[in-house]
Scaffold this motif. Structure first.
Motif, PDB file in Angstrom:
ATOM      1  N   GLU A  94       1.016  -1.414  -0.065  1.00  0.00           N
ATOM      2  CA  GLU A  94       0.113   0.060  -0.043  1.00  0.00           C
ATOM      3  C   GLU A  94       0.872   1.341   0.147  1.00  0.00           C
ATOM      4  OE1 GLU A  94      -3.404   2.229   2.706  1.00  0.00           O
ATOM      5  OE2 GLU A  94      -2.837   0.082   3.330  1.00  0.00           O
ATOM      6  N   ASN A  95       1.902   1.166   0.950  1.00  0.00           N
ATOM      7  CA  ASN A  95       2.707   2.327   0.835  1.00  0.00           C
ATOM      8  C   ASN A  95       3.712   2.571  -0.502  1.00  0.00           C
ATOM      9  OD1 ASN A  95       1.938   3.117   3.560  1.00  0.00           O
ATOM     10  ND2 ASN A  95       3.627   1.849   4.086  1.00  0.00           N
ATOM     11  N   LEU A  96       4.008   1.590  -1.197  1.00  0.00           N
ATOM     12  CA  LEU A  96       4.595   1.590  -2.059  1.00  0.00           C
ATOM     13  C   LEU A  96       3.792   2.072  -3.421  1.00  0.00           C
ATOM     14  CD1 LEU A  96       6.769  -1.657  -2.373  1.00  0.00           C
ATOM     15  CD2 LEU A  96       7.708   0.704  -2.152  1.00  0.00           C
ATOM     16  N   GLU A  97       2.575   1.687  -3.364  1.00  0.00           N
ATOM     17  CA  GLU A  97       1.500   2.416  -4.449  1.00  0.00           C
ATOM     18  C   GLU A  97       1.446   3.785  -4.139  1.00  0.00           C
ATOM     19  OE1 GLU A  97      -3.115   1.650  -5.627  1.00  0.00           O
ATOM     20  OE2 GLU A  97      -1.913   0.298  -4.334  1.00  0.00           O
ATOM     21  N   LYS A  98       1.222   4.223  -2.945  1.00  0.00           N
ATOM     22  CA  LYS A  98       1.098   5.609  -2.605  1.00  0.00           C
ATOM     23  C   LYS A  98       2.261   6.153  -3.148  1.00  0.00           C
ATOM     24  CE  LYS A  98       0.740   9.005   1.081  1.00  0.00           C
ATOM     25  NZ  LYS A  98       0.471   9.163   2.611  1.00  0.00           N
ATOM     26  N   ALA A  99       3.450   5.777  -2.790  1.00  0.00           N
ATOM     27  CA  ALA A  99       4.731   6.606  -3.093  1.00  0.00           C
ATOM     28  C   ALA A  99       5.017   6.685  -4.618  1.00  0.00           C
ATOM     29  CB  ALA A  99       6.158   5.818  -2.554  1.00  0.00           C
ATOM     30  N   ALA A 100       4.527   5.446  -5.354  1.00  0.00           N
ATOM     31  CA  ALA A 100       4.858   5.575  -6.766  1.00  0.00           C
ATOM     32  C   ALA A 100       4.038   6.710  -7.404  1.00  0.00           C
ATOM     33  CB  ALA A 100       4.493   4.225  -7.340  1.00  0.00           C
ATOM     34  N   ALA A 101       2.765   6.704  -6.642  1.00  0.00           N
ATOM     35  CA  ALA A 101       1.837   7.986  -7.458  1.00  0.00           C
ATOM     36  C   ALA A 101       2.445   9.334  -6.932  1.00  0.00           C
ATOM     37  CB  ALA A 101       0.347   7.585  -6.713  1.00  0.00           C
ATOM     38  N   GLU A 102       2.984   9.314  -5.910  1.00  0.00           N
ATOM     39  CA  GLU A 102       3.434  10.891  -5.480  1.00  0.00           C
ATOM     40  C   GLU A 102       5.027  10.958  -6.129  1.00  0.00           C
ATOM     41  OE1 GLU A 102       3.260  10.932  -1.120  1.00  0.00           O
ATOM     42  OE2 GLU A 102       0.982  11.183  -1.278  1.00  0.00           O
ATOM     43  N   GLY A 103       5.327  10.048  -6.878  1.00  0.00           N
ATOM     44  CA  GLY A 103       6.836  10.066  -7.555  1.00  0.00           C
ATOM     45  C   GLY A 103       7.757   9.971  -6.586  1.00  0.00           C
ATOM     46  N   ALA A 104       7.735   9.259  -5.330  1.00  0.00           N
ATOM     47  CA  ALA A 104       8.821   9.183  -4.593  1.00  0.00           C
ATOM     48  C   ALA A 104       9.621   7.782  -4.693  1.00  0.00           C
ATOM     49  CB  ALA A 104       8.176   9.107  -3.016  1.00  0.00           C
ATOM     50  N   VAL A 105       8.798   6.962  -5.289  1.00  0.00           N
ATOM     51  CA  VAL A 105       9.369   5.477  -5.866  1.00  0.00           C
ATOM     52  C   VAL A 105       8.848   5.326  -7.129  1.00  0.00           C
ATOM     53  CG1 VAL A 105       9.043   3.019  -5.468  1.00  0.00           C
ATOM     54  CG2 VAL A 105       9.412   4.557  -3.454  1.00  0.00           C
ATOM     55  N   ARG A 106      10.052   4.760  -7.931  1.00  0.00           N
ATOM     56  CA  ARG A 106       9.924   4.074  -8.951  1.00  0.00           C
ATOM     57  C   ARG A 106       9.711   2.612  -8.984  1.00  0.00           C
ATOM     58  NH1 ARG A 106      14.035   6.194 -11.538  1.00  0.00           N
ATOM     59  NH2 ARG A 106      13.010   8.311 -11.964  1.00  0.00           N
ATOM     60  N   ALA A 107       8.723   2.165  -9.778  1.00  0.00           N
ATOM     61  CA  ALA A 107       8.490   0.687  -9.904  1.00  0.00           C
ATOM     62  C   ALA A 107       8.595   0.112 -11.084  1.00  0.00           C
ATOM     63  CB  ALA A 107       7.175   0.427  -9.539  1.00  0.00           C
ATOM     64  N   ALA A 108       9.364  -1.109 -11.411  1.00  0.00           N
ATOM     65  CA  ALA A 108       9.441  -1.748 -12.548  1.00  0.00           C
ATOM     66  C   ALA A 108       9.861  -3.318 -12.355  1.00  0.00           C
ATOM     67  CB  ALA A 108      10.936  -1.015 -13.342  1.00  0.00           C
ATOM     68  N   LYS A 109       8.756  -3.826 -13.011  1.00  0.00           N
ATOM     69  CA  LYS A 109       9.012  -5.278 -13.112  1.00  0.00           C
ATOM     70  C   LYS A 109       8.989  -6.020 -11.534  1.00  0.00           C
ATOM     71  CE  LYS A 109      11.075  -5.625 -17.658  1.00  0.00           C
ATOM     72  NZ  LYS A 109      12.476  -6.040 -18.311  1.00  0.00           N
ATOM     73  N   GLY A 110       8.225  -5.530 -10.844  1.00  0.00           N
ATOM     74  CA  GLY A 110       8.107  -5.831  -9.344  1.00  0.00           C
ATOM     75  C   GLY A 110       9.265  -5.551  -8.516  1.00  0.00           C
ATOM     76  N   ASN A 111      10.142  -4.903  -8.699  1.00  0.00           N
ATOM     77  CA  ASN A 111      11.137  -4.097  -7.940  1.00  0.00           C
ATOM     78  C   ASN A 111      10.771  -2.552  -7.818  1.00  0.00           C
ATOM     79  OD1 ASN A 111      12.650  -6.484  -7.207  1.00  0.00           O
ATOM     80  ND2 ASN A 111      13.217  -6.341  -9.123  1.00  0.00           N
ATOM     81  N   HIS A 112      11.367  -1.941  -6.770  1.00  0.00           N
ATOM     82  CA  HIS A 112      11.215  -0.461  -6.627  1.00  0.00           C
ATOM     83  C   HIS A 112      12.510   0.245  -6.337  1.00  0.00           C
ATOM     84  CE1 HIS A 112       7.677  -2.733  -5.669  1.00  0.00           C
ATOM     85  NE2 HIS A 112       6.967  -1.779  -6.051  1.00  0.00           N
ATOM     86  N   MET A 113      12.728   1.342  -6.782  1.00  0.00           N
ATOM     87  CA  MET A 113      13.671   2.232  -6.213  1.00  0.00           C
ATOM     88  C   MET A 113      13.335   3.601  -5.971  1.00  0.00           C
ATOM     89  SD  MET A 113      15.574   2.638  -9.966  1.00  0.00           S
ATOM     90  CE  MET A 113      17.056   3.475  -9.013  1.00  0.00           C
TER      91      MET A 113
END
Length: 202
Positions: free
Chosen positions: A36-55
């Motif tokens: 849930e937090n990663l989804e929010k962070a990706a939407a806010e531009g704090a995290v980038r998601a790709a192929k199941g991984n995050h940075m």
């Protein structure tokens, strides 16, 4: 301290590229909470998601830079924490780095060569020394662990890796593809630096 959302983003500074499962293993959050937090962070531009991984992104790093001073204010103002960190840097951290070098290489004559791990007694001696340093580390870091339970989680993960190394799984000393003593130690050190606002020693 950090709120759950900030903690999830923070964990990506400790493990640079990671799945939700791997982040949950590091920080002890439940998998649904991390997702849930990663989804929010990706939407806010704090995290980038790709192929199941995050940075983490530059925006995510700025988010943390803004929240750290207040989140860790009490901890950073503690003389006991400061003394513990000094003891960590000048003592056990240097010892672990030296023992990692001893594990990866050994002296033959006057030269230091890669350790081919054909000398079981040599390897066992290094692992035994590492175990003593890890035991000491738990005492050195107690003032910080009392303020931040995540430190104890790192120490438990290091103990788990050490037990596997003692059982003959040599990758768990310094392997980079598993949660080895060295890998988890590096994560813990980065966490401690961020807690205390210090730079990694050169």
């Amino acid at each position: 301290m950090l709120d759950p959302y900030q903690l999830t983003v923070h964990t990506l500074t400790l493990r640079q590229l990671a799945s939700a499962e791997q982040l949950a293993e590091v920080n002890g959050q439940s998998l649904p909470e991390v997702e849930e937090n990663l989804e929010k962070a990706a939407a806010e531009g704090a995290v980038r998601a790709a192929k199941g991984n995050h940075m983490i992104t530059p925006a995510g790093r700025q988010l943390l830079a803004d929240v750290y001073p207040q989140a860790f204010a009490d901890l950073r103002s503690s003389s006991a924490v400061s003394e513990a960190m000094e003891a960590f840097e000048s003592g056990v951290n240097k010892q672990v780095l030296t023992l990692t070098t001893d594990w990866q290489t050994k002296e033959v004559g006057r030269d230091r060569v890669p350790n081919d791990h054909d000398d079981a007694d040599y390897d066992a001696a290094v692992v035994a020394k590492l175990g003593r340093v890890v035991d000491k580390t738990a005492k050195v870091l107690r003032p910080i662990a009392d303020a931040d339970p995540l430190v104890d989680r790192f120490l438990e993960r290091i103990d788990t890796a050490l037990t596997r190394a003692e059982g003959g799984e040599t990758d768990y000393v310094s392997g980079v593809r598993v949660d080895s003593v060295h890998t988890v130690w590096f994560q813990m050190h980065e966490h401690l630096l961020r807690l205390t606002g210090r730079e990694r020693p050169e």
